[in-house]
Scaffold this motif. Structure first.
Motif, mmCIF file in Angstrom:
data_model
loop_
_atom_site.group_PDB
_atom_site.id
_atom_site.type_symbol
_atom_site.label_atom_id
_atom_site.label_comp_id
_atom_site.label_asym_id
_atom_site.label_seq_id
_atom_site.Cartn_x
_atom_site.Cartn_y
_atom_site.Cartn_z
ATOM 1 N N THR A 1 0.825 -1.209 0.000
ATOM 2 C CA THR A 1 0.000 0.000 0.000
ATOM 3 C C THR A 1 0.859 1.258 0.000
ATOM 4 N N TYR A 2 1.895 1.250 0.813
ATOM 5 C CA TYR A 2 2.775 2.423 0.907
ATOM 6 C C TYR A 2 3.444 2.711 -0.439
ATOM 7 N N CYS A 3 4.008 1.695 -1.057
ATOM 8 C CA CYS A 3 4.733 1.896 -2.317
ATOM 9 C C CYS A 3 3.785 2.237 -3.468
ATOM 10 N N TRP A 4 2.572 1.705 -3.425
ATOM 11 C CA TRP A 4 1.589 2.030 -4.455
ATOM 12 C C TRP A 4 1.194 3.502 -4.368
ATOM 13 N N ILE A 5 1.071 4.008 -3.149
ATOM 14 C CA ILE A 5 0.641 5.393 -2.948
ATOM 15 C C ILE A 5 1.782 6.374 -3.200
ATOM 16 N N TYR A 6 2.961 6.076 -2.663
ATOM 17 C CA TYR A 6 4.051 7.052 -2.681
ATOM 18 C C TYR A 6 5.058 6.835 -3.811
ATOM 19 N N SER A 7 4.803 5.911 -4.701
ATOM 20 C CA SER A 7 5.618 5.655 -5.897
ATOM 21 C C SER A 7 6.832 4.782 -5.585
ATOM 22 N N THR A 8 7.382 4.235 -6.641
ATOM 23 C CA THR A 8 8.605 3.443 -6.565
ATOM 24 C C THR A 8 9.646 4.113 -7.468
ATOM 25 N N PHE A 9 10.870 3.566 -7.493
ATOM 26 C CA PHE A 9 11.900 4.190 -8.321
ATOM 27 C C PHE A 9 12.835 3.139 -8.890
ATOM 28 N N THR B 1 10.999 -2.712 -9.343
ATOM 29 C CA THR B 1 11.433 -1.391 -8.904
ATOM 30 C C THR B 1 11.864 -1.450 -7.434
ATOM 31 N N LYS B 2 12.342 -0.324 -6.944
ATOM 32 C CA LYS B 2 12.736 -0.224 -5.540
ATOM 33 C C LYS B 2 11.791 0.724 -4.813
ATOM 34 N N CYS B 3 11.703 0.524 -3.512
ATOM 35 C CA CYS B 3 10.855 1.379 -2.687
ATOM 36 C C CYS B 3 11.501 1.486 -1.312
ATOM 37 N N THR B 4 11.590 2.692 -0.802
ATOM 38 C CA THR B 4 12.212 2.931 0.500
ATOM 39 C C THR B 4 11.140 3.273 1.516
ATOM 40 N N PHE B 5 11.101 2.482 2.607
ATOM 41 C CA PHE B 5 10.118 2.690 3.672
ATOM 42 C C PHE B 5 10.840 3.214 4.909
ATOM 43 N N HIS B 6 10.348 4.320 5.458
ATOM 44 C CA HIS B 6 10.955 4.905 6.663
ATOM 45 C C HIS B 6 10.072 4.607 7.876
ATOM 46 N N LYS B 7 10.730 4.115 8.927
ATOM 47 C CA LYS B 7 9.988 3.710 10.120
ATOM 48 C C LYS B 7 10.754 4.173 11.371
ATOM 49 N N TYR B 8 10.000 4.616 12.371
ATOM 50 C CA TYR B 8 10.634 5.003 13.633
ATOM 51 C C TYR B 8 11.033 3.759 14.421
ATOM 52 N N GLY B 9 12.317 3.728 14.863
ATOM 53 C CA GLY B 9 12.813 2.608 15.640
ATOM 54 C C GLY B 9 12.472 2.746 17.118
#
Length: 360
Positions: free
Chosen positions: A66-74, A236-244
């Motif tokens: 869902t995240y990559c579909w919404i915010y695009s891939t590269f 494609t690639k997709c970068t997900f940012h998450k709080y540790g």
């Protein structure tokens, strides 16, 4: 498959009375059908599967999808060429350094179905305008004379109505014809605009997309940069940012598979060739229309070809009395009325217009 394309079958219905021409129909019928069919195809999960599937550790797959579909891939453009191996797992993806390697984002894929449907509407607008302006005039004048078998009494009555209308409204049809010519020009302008719009939508890649695909096979394997993989990458690639746990931002790099692009790349190759062919044919049609408007001899030859069963003298006499709007009405009637009946109409009209002042 029938369930998907069943709604398009209504567009295949042929009109009983023709009020345009074949190139005009390529715009509002053939192109609209193609675009709507493609729009339905890219939304059919049962034939393509999920539009995106992403792989990444520690992040739930549905969240990543869902995240990559919404915010695009590269993809990484400099990883599109070369041999798959140590540095390149798939064309367009691989290890990269932020700030040094060029990154190309792909945001178009969730809009493809809407764009195709919007284009279908744009291609139908000139037809809608012409049908509104035409107002059923040709259908009214045909009066069922397009049937080869017509009762003799009814035929004579309908011919008389047609001839009376034409003689009473002689030289009053120019505005009617020019509105059709405007719609033809709108068709040409629209297909040009759609090519540039598609080029903008795909980040400047569409204008040369078809020619790049053709030249791709002539290149050396190690130098090949597949234009279809560049514009419509399958991985494609997709970068997900998450709080540790400590509040620091953790970055997760994942791979995403885009099965839908297997279909998209073929759709847009077809559309590139279709739009180019449509532009050329529409341009030829406009040149033909200019010749019709400015050279009366061209109108005479075309009317002769349409009323080939009539004598040349009768056709010339009518052409001398008619302005371009009258010629256009007669030419359109020739497409719809039975040839034998049309011959009688031409002969009777020539006799009726005899003595009328000629148009120079």
């Amino acid at each position: 498959m029938f369930d998907v394309f069943g709604s398009v079958k209504g567009l295949l219905k042929l009109d009983q009375v023709c009020i345009d021409n074949n190139i005009f129909r390529l715009h509002y019928k053939a192109t609209v059908i193609v675009l709507i069919a493609f729009s339905l195809l890219v939304t059919s999960r049962q034939y393509i599967g999920d539009p995106i599937d992403c792989i990444v550790d520690e992040i739930p797959l549905n969240v990543m999808d869902t995240y990559c579909w919404i915010y695009s891939t590269f993809t990484i453009p400099n990883r599109l060429t070369g041999v798959v191996g140590k540095d390149i797992v798939q064309p367009g993806v691989g290890s990269h350094i932020d700030g040094e390697d060029e990154v190309k984002y792909h945001k178009y894929y969730q809009w493809v179905c809407f764009v195709l449907f919007f284009q279908a509407i744009c291609f139908y607008i000139p037809r809608y305008l012409w049908k509104t302006w035409e107002g059923g005039r040709i259908k009214m004048l045909v009066l069922d004379l397009n049937c080869p078998v017509v009762n003799e009494e009814n035929k004579e009555e309908r011919k008389k109505i047609l001839l009376d209308y034409f003689s009473d409204n002689l030289n009053r049809h120019n505005f009617y014809a020019f509105r059709f010519f405007i719609c033809e020009a709108l068709n040409f302008i629209n297909v040009f605009v759609q090519i540039y719009f598609m080029d903008y939508f795909l980040g400047g890649e569409f204008s040369t997309y078809g020619s790049d695909v053709l030249s791709f096979t002539e290149m050396e394997p190690e130098e090949r940069g597949d234009p279809m993989s560049r514009v419509f990458p399958k991985v494609t690639k997709c970068t997900f940012h998450k709080y540790g746990p400590s509040g620091s931002v953790q970055k997760f790099d994942g791979l995403c598979v885009l099965p839908l692009n297997i279909v998209n790349e073929k759709i847009f190759v077809f559309l590139w060739f279709w739009f180019i062919a449509l532009t050329i044919l529409s341009g030829i049609s406009l040149v033909y229309r200019v010749a019709v408007c400015f050279w009366p001899k061209v109108r005479l030859y075309l009317l002769r070809a349409r009323s080939r069963l009539s004598s040349h003298e009768d056709v010339e006499q009518i052409a001398d009395k008619c302005q371009i709007g009258d010629w256009f009405i007669l030419y359109q009637l020739g497409k719809n009325i039975d040839p034998l009946i049309y011959k009688e109409v031409i002969n009777d009209l020539a006799a009726k217009l005899e003595g009328t002042k000629s148009i120079v």
